[in-house]
Design a protein around this motif. Structure first.
Motif, PDB file in Angstrom:
ATOM      1  N   ILE A   5      16.631   2.517  47.697  1.00 24.94           N
ATOM      2  CA  ILE A   5      16.987   1.980  46.389  1.00 24.94           C
ATOM      3  C   ILE A   5      18.508   1.995  46.221  1.00 24.94           C
ATOM      4  CG2 ILE A   5      16.819   2.384  43.900  1.00 24.94           C
ATOM      5  CD1 ILE A   5      13.953   3.385  44.394  1.00 24.94           C
ATOM      6  N   GLY A   6      19.160   3.001  46.761  1.00 23.85           N
ATOM      7  CA  GLY A   6      20.616   3.075  46.695  1.00 23.85           C
ATOM      8  C   GLY A   6      21.295   2.016  47.564  1.00 23.85           C
ATOM      9  N   LEU A   7      20.623   1.545  48.603  1.00 22.94           N
ATOM     10  CA  LEU A   7      21.190   0.522  49.478  1.00 22.94           C
ATOM     11  C   LEU A   7      20.975  -0.905  48.977  1.00 22.94           C
ATOM     12  CD1 LEU A   7      20.351   1.830  53.059  1.00 22.94           C
ATOM     13  CD2 LEU A   7      22.578   1.707  51.957  1.00 22.94           C
ATOM     14  N   PRO A   9      21.767  -2.610  46.185  1.00 18.32           N
ATOM     15  CA  PRO A   9      22.929  -3.363  45.688  1.00 18.32           C
ATOM     16  C   PRO A   9      23.884  -3.780  46.814  1.00 18.32           C
ATOM     17  CG  PRO A   9      22.564  -1.449  44.318  1.00 18.32           C
ATOM     18  CD  PRO A   9      21.647  -1.323  45.498  1.00 18.32           C
ATOM     19  N   SER A  10      24.085  -2.917  47.786  1.00 17.21           N
ATOM     20  CA  SER A  10      24.957  -3.249  48.910  1.00 17.21           C
ATOM     21  C   SER A  10      24.363  -4.368  49.754  1.00 17.21           C
ATOM     22  CB  SER A  10      25.186  -2.022  49.790  1.00 17.21           C
ATOM     23  OG  SER A  10      25.841  -1.010  49.056  1.00 17.21           O
ATOM     24  N   ILE A  11      23.082  -4.306  49.991  1.00 16.46           N
ATOM     25  CA  ILE A  11      22.411  -5.348  50.765  1.00 16.46           C
ATOM     26  C   ILE A  11      22.467  -6.676  50.004  1.00 16.46           C
ATOM     27  CG2 ILE A  11      20.167  -6.124  51.642  1.00 16.46           C
ATOM     28  CD1 ILE A  11      19.577  -3.160  52.271  1.00 16.46           C
ATOM     29  N   GLY A  12      22.212  -6.632  48.709  1.00 14.94           N
ATOM     30  CA  GLY A  12      22.277  -7.850  47.890  1.00 14.94           C
ATOM     31  C   GLY A  12      23.682  -8.450  47.883  1.00 14.94           C
ATOM     32  N   ALA A  13      24.707  -7.609  47.743  1.00 15.01           N
ATOM     33  CA  ALA A  13      26.086  -8.107  47.754  1.00 15.01           C
ATOM     34  C   ALA A  13      26.434  -8.677  49.126  1.00 15.01           C
ATOM     35  CB  ALA A  13      27.046  -6.982  47.379  1.00 15.01           C
ATOM     36  N   GLY A  14      25.972  -8.013  50.166  1.00 11.49           N
ATOM     37  CA  GLY A  14      26.232  -8.510  51.520  1.00 11.49           C
ATOM     38  C   GLY A  14      25.578  -9.857  51.763  1.00 11.49           C
TER      39      GLY A  14
END
Length: 66
Positions: A5-7, A9-14
């Protein structure tokens, strides 16, 4: 589970950055291809005008339309 769940936002931004950069790259490639086609067409026209020694007005501006 909290790790994933913490990853998110990073995956979505990437993924968003990937698609934006891909879109820019494709637009640039298309623009370069169009510019190359235009350049080839202009060169062909110029060579045709150079070979045509019978006219002094390659643009046809001196011709009157009827």
């Amino acid at each position: 589970m909290e790790f994933f769940i913490g990853l998110l936002p990073s995956i979505g931004a990437g993924l968003g950055l990937y698609f934006i950069l891909r879109w820019i790259s494709r637009a640039d490639r298309t623009e370069r291809a169009a510019k190359s086609d235009i350049q080839k067409d202009a060169e062909a026209w110029y060579e045709a005008v150079k070979k045509d020694k019978g006219t002094k007005d390659p643009f046809g501006a001196g011709k009157e339309s009827k």
